[in-house]
Enzyme design. Structure first.
Site, PDB file in Angstrom:
ATOM      1  N   SER A 124       0.800  -1.235   0.000  1.00 43.39           N
ATOM      2  CA  SER A 124       0.000   0.000   0.000  1.00 43.39           C
ATOM      3  C   SER A 124       0.826   1.274   0.000  1.00 43.39           C
ATOM      4  O   SER A 124       0.499   2.228   0.710  1.00 43.39           O
ATOM      5  CB  SER A 124      -0.955   0.024   1.190  1.00 43.39           C
ATOM      6  N   ASP A 154      -6.892  -0.288   2.793  1.00 37.03           N
ATOM      7  CA  ASP A 154      -5.528   0.259   2.798  1.00 37.03           C
ATOM      8  C   ASP A 154      -5.506   1.696   3.324  1.00 37.03           C
ATOM      9  O   ASP A 154      -4.630   2.077   4.097  1.00 37.03           O
ATOM     10  CB  ASP A 154      -4.941   0.233   1.375  1.00 37.03           C
TER      11      ASP A 154
HETATM   12  C1  GLA Z   1      -5.877  -4.067  -2.397  1.00 35.06           C
HETATM   13  C2  GLA Z   1      -7.030  -3.080  -2.253  1.00 35.06           C
HETATM   14  C3  GLA Z   1      -7.781  -3.324  -0.954  1.00 35.06           C
HETATM   15  C4  GLA Z   1      -8.181  -4.782  -0.796  1.00 35.06           C
HETATM   16  C5  GLA Z   1      -6.996  -5.698  -1.072  1.00 35.06           C
HETATM   17  C6  GLA Z   1      -7.379  -7.151  -1.098  1.00 35.06           C
HETATM   18  O1  GLA Z   1      -4.906  -3.843  -1.417  1.00 35.06           O
HETATM   19  O2  GLA Z   1      -6.550  -1.755  -2.277  1.00 35.06           O
HETATM   20  O3  GLA Z   1      -8.910  -2.488  -0.904  1.00 35.06           O
HETATM   21  O4  GLA Z   1      -9.262  -5.094  -1.626  1.00 35.06           O
HETATM   22  O5  GLA Z   1      -6.358  -5.403  -2.301  1.00 35.06           O
HETATM   23  O6  GLA Z   1      -7.808  -7.560   0.146  1.00 35.06           O
END
Ligand code: GLA
Length: 388
Positions: free
Chosen positions: A129, A175
């Site tokens: 993230s 995230d």
């Molecule tokens: C990414 C997305 C999140 C979530 C994950 C899977 O990180 O940004 O919102 O959906 O994938 O859990």
């Protein structure tokens, strides 16, 4: 963090010929369990980690936002805070912040420009993230400099909307919310149906080991949005509002009415919600044995039903699980198709993972895994300026 702030400050002085007035930071995250459940109104259990995006910031008198990135991209971009804000093809990374600006404006919250230097130590493109933390750090800066008094939850929603509407990734709230609201030594059990959360202590002796597979991934890829669509198809076949309301019995009843892929995607999400709640209980009790089982089941479900893992990641999980036995769990973390494996275990066990897997992984895949020992950390905020 101190090194990041010093580096951001140096670049700022070079770029803008003055000292920055403020520093803001926002962390990356790992998700212990609850994958692809957030946009299905389900449960997730992430931790913010001690890897951050840092912004050095000074307000401007006009309406221009001028951002220089000091890491990977090493470029600058600027735009005016005034609707509509055009997308940048030259500096696509800036679209994350442009989108955040647009969201503030659409909420009738206009603001003055800023000079910004951004840098960080969250591995990029690794599913930790880094882009959510970039938007969250920026939203915290806008919030602070303009006395908007928005909550972490409101800032996370602004950042999610920016990704959904401006960048074009249909991500959920996990995230952004964990980056904004994470707590030291704790995981957050987030109920994505109403975006409420409760903090859960990690066991006193817990260690979070993140293994970056170095299989690069693109989240704004069609696969993520396709999974989301398949989940929606399953919901529609069951005649429900979301997968949160669905039980395995509902799914079995509607099995013949839906595409086999929609069935398997929904099966992952429904069972993952149950595992996430059970993991939160196990975490509270320091029950590594249950966490080991639940994280293994989650990984299998992502591999076989949601089909978002890749062979190098499966190999890492298998090896780490063999080392940990019942002393902790391991699974892929994040959106999938590469990225990182997270292991939660005791501080005593953690070094074994870091020492004994690298060579076998390279022999098998030709890739060099990177190991990060992480600490569950507080969410975004203003960072104390450097002492003069
Ligand atoms: C990414 C997305 C999140 C979530 C994950 C899977 O990180 O940004 O919102 O959906 O994938 O859990």
């Amino acid at each position: 963090m101190k090194e990041l702030i010093e580096a951001a400050s140096d670049v700022f002085i070079k770029a803008f010929s003055r000292q920055p007035d403020f520093f803001f930071h926002a962390p990356g995250r790992i998700n212990l369990i609850g994958e692809h459940t957030d946009y299905n109104q389900g449960f997730v259990l992430p931790c913010a980690i001690d890897r951050n995006t840092v912004l050095a910031v000074s307000p401007r008198e006009d309406n221009t936002v001028c951002v220089t990135t000091a890491d990977l991209h090493n470029t600058s971009s600027q735009w005016t805070v005034q609707n509509p804000i055009p997308k940048s093809e030259r500096a696509p990374w800036s679209n994350y912040l442009r989108g955040v600006c647009e969201q503030f404006l659409s909420r009738q919250l206009p603001f003055k420009g800023m000079d910004i230097v951004a840098l960080g130590n969250i591995p990029q493109g690794a599913g930790l993230s880094s882009s959510a933390s970039f938007t969250v750090a920026f939203s915290v800066a806008v919030n602070h400099l303009n006395n908007f008094h928005l909550s972490s939850r409101q800032l996370a929603l602004i950042c999610q909307a920016a990704e959904n509407q401006y960048v074009g990734c249909q991500c959920g709230i996990m995230d952004q919310l964990i980056s904004a609201a994470g707590q030291a030594q704790k995981a957050l059990l987030i109920d994505c149906a109403d975006i409420s959360y409760s903090a859960i202590n990690l066991p006193q002796d817990a260690a979070i080991v993140v293994v970056d597979s170095k299989v690069t991934r693109g989240l704004v890829s069609s696969e993520y949005n396709t999974r989301r669509l398949q989940c929606e198809q399953a919901v529609e076949s069951m005649g429900l509002q979301s997968l949160r309301q669905a039980s395995i019995a509902d799914l079995q009843r509607a099995k013949n009415k839906m595409h086999p892929l929609a069935y398997r995607r929904a099966k992952h999400v429904i069972t993952e919600n149950t595992r996430t709640l059970a993991s939160a209980e196990a975490l509270k009790n320091g029950d590594y044995q249950s966490l080991s089982r639940l994280m293994a089941e989650s990984h299998q479900s992502m591999r076989d039903d949601f089909e978002i893992t890749v062979p190098p990641i499966d190999f890492l999980v298998e090896k780490i699980s063999a080392i940990l036995g019942e002393h902790g769990g391991a699974r892929m973390t994040g959106g999938g198709f590469g990225g990182c494996v997270v292991a939660l275990t005791s501080q005593q066990k953690a070094p074994e993972i870091m020492q004994s897997i690298g060579n076998a992984y390279t022999d098998k895949t030709g890739l060099k895994a990177e190991f990060h020992l992480c600490v569950a950390s507080d969410g975004a905020g203003m960072t104390q300026a450097l002492p003069a």
